[in-house]
Design a protein around this motif. Structure first.
Motif, PDB file in Angstrom:
ATOM      1  N   THR A  28     -11.784  -4.913 -11.531  1.00 35.19           N
ATOM      2  CA  THR A  28     -11.967  -3.640 -11.071  1.00 35.19           C
ATOM      3  C   THR A  28     -11.719  -2.652 -11.943  1.00 35.19           C
ATOM      4  O   THR A  28     -12.855  -1.471 -11.790  1.00 35.19           O
ATOM      5  N   GLN A  80     -16.669   5.482  -8.498  1.00 32.90           N
ATOM      6  CA  GLN A  80     -17.064   5.231  -7.139  1.00 32.90           C
ATOM      7  C   GLN A  80     -16.429   3.845  -6.730  1.00 32.90           C
ATOM      8  O   GLN A  80     -16.483   2.976  -6.985  1.00 32.90           O
ATOM      9  N   GLY A  81     -15.710   4.317  -5.349  1.00 32.46           N
ATOM     10  CA  GLY A  81     -15.075   3.124  -4.687  1.00 32.46           C
ATOM     11  C   GLY A  81     -13.523   3.079  -5.222  1.00 32.46           C
ATOM     12  O   GLY A  81     -12.874   2.277  -4.694  1.00 32.46           O
ATOM     13  N   GLU A 119     -11.174   4.836  -4.130  1.00 36.46           N
ATOM     14  CA  GLU A 119     -10.297   5.138  -3.168  1.00 36.46           C
ATOM     15  C   GLU A 119      -9.957   3.801  -2.294  1.00 36.46           C
ATOM     16  O   GLU A 119      -8.746   3.740  -1.842  1.00 36.46           O
ATOM     17  N   GLN A 120     -10.633   2.633  -2.379  1.00 37.89           N
ATOM     18  CA  GLN A 120     -10.357   1.379  -1.907  1.00 37.89           C
ATOM     19  C   GLN A 120      -9.806   0.533  -2.824  1.00 37.89           C
ATOM     20  O   GLN A 120      -9.365  -0.350  -2.602  1.00 37.89           O
ATOM     21  N   LEU A 121     -10.187   0.892  -4.143  1.00 38.37           N
ATOM     22  CA  LEU A 121      -9.784  -0.128  -5.277  1.00 38.37           C
ATOM     23  C   LEU A 121      -8.382   0.057  -6.027  1.00 38.37           C
ATOM     24  O   LEU A 121      -7.823  -0.892  -6.385  1.00 38.37           O
ATOM     25  N   TYR A 123      -5.434   1.171  -5.277  1.00 40.06           N
ATOM     26  CA  TYR A 123      -4.109   0.773  -5.293  1.00 40.06           C
ATOM     27  C   TYR A 123      -3.896  -0.898  -5.210  1.00 40.06           C
ATOM     28  O   TYR A 123      -2.989  -1.231  -5.721  1.00 40.06           O
ATOM     29  N   PRO A 124      -4.917  -1.548  -4.444  1.00 41.37           N
ATOM     30  CA  PRO A 124      -4.941  -3.028  -5.031  1.00 41.37           C
ATOM     31  C   PRO A 124      -5.026  -3.229  -6.275  1.00 41.37           C
ATOM     32  O   PRO A 124      -4.250  -4.323  -6.998  1.00 41.37           O
ATOM     33  N   GLN A 125      -5.719  -2.472  -7.285  1.00 42.57           N
ATOM     34  CA  GLN A 125      -5.734  -2.929  -8.573  1.00 42.57           C
ATOM     35  C   GLN A 125      -4.245  -2.603  -9.270  1.00 42.57           C
ATOM     36  O   GLN A 125      -4.063  -3.429 -10.230  1.00 42.57           O
ATOM     37  N   LEU A 161      -8.462  11.353  -1.485  1.00 39.19           N
ATOM     38  CA  LEU A 161      -7.883  10.677  -0.362  1.00 39.19           C
ATOM     39  C   LEU A 161      -7.505  11.761   0.660  1.00 39.19           C
ATOM     40  O   LEU A 161      -7.616  11.794   1.960  1.00 39.19           O
TER      41      LEU A 161
END
Length: 137
Positions: free
Chosen positions: A22, A32-33, A35-37, A39-41, A97
């Motif tokens: 990631t 880009q992206g 926002e989705q990656l 926190y899991p990262q 966010l």
């Protein structure tokens, strides 16, 4: 004991692959992206580092020979990468966010910069892990 090592190794490597992957993607895509990656990262980085710490304790104990010295370089780089991503990237993700306003381009640039700093640090970490056993100097 062998089962414990296998489980710890899985909890070290699988999240580490996600973390590095990631990082490289977000660095390349300009954030880009994120926002989705993001926190899991950071979660994957945390799990990977905790499992690595446990592996170090079990496999290396108090030893600090050449093998451990090379691994320590990787550990320092991994901590630095996670620090940059957390300190520089996560605040920008939080602001995105929350809406980001007119500052979206600058926030994405900040995220991309954090990922671009972290990426080579993680490459050094990976090289250190795979080569430590074979380094003689």
């Amino acid at each position: 004991m062998q089962l414990v090592l296998i489980v710890l190794l899985a909890f070290h490597v699988v999240p580490g692959v996600f973390w590095a992957g990631t990082t490289f993607v977000l660095a390349r895509t300009g954030g880009q992206g994120a926002e989705q990656l993001a926190y899991p990262q950071i979660g994957a980085a945390t799990v990977s580092m905790l499992a690595g710490l446990a592996l170090w304790g079990i496999l290396h104990g108090g030893a600090f020979g050449r093998f451990q010295q090379v691994l320590a370089v990787g550990v320092i780089c991994a901590i630095a990468a996670a620090g940059v991503q957390s300190a520089r990237g996560l605040p920008a993700v939080r602001r995105l966010l929350a809406g980001g306003g007119n500052d979206t381009a600058n926030l994405r640039a900040q995220i991309a910069q954090a990922q671009r700093i972290a990426a080579p640090l993680l490459v050094i970490t990976i090289i250190a892990m795979v080569s430590a056993r074979y380094v003689y100097f």
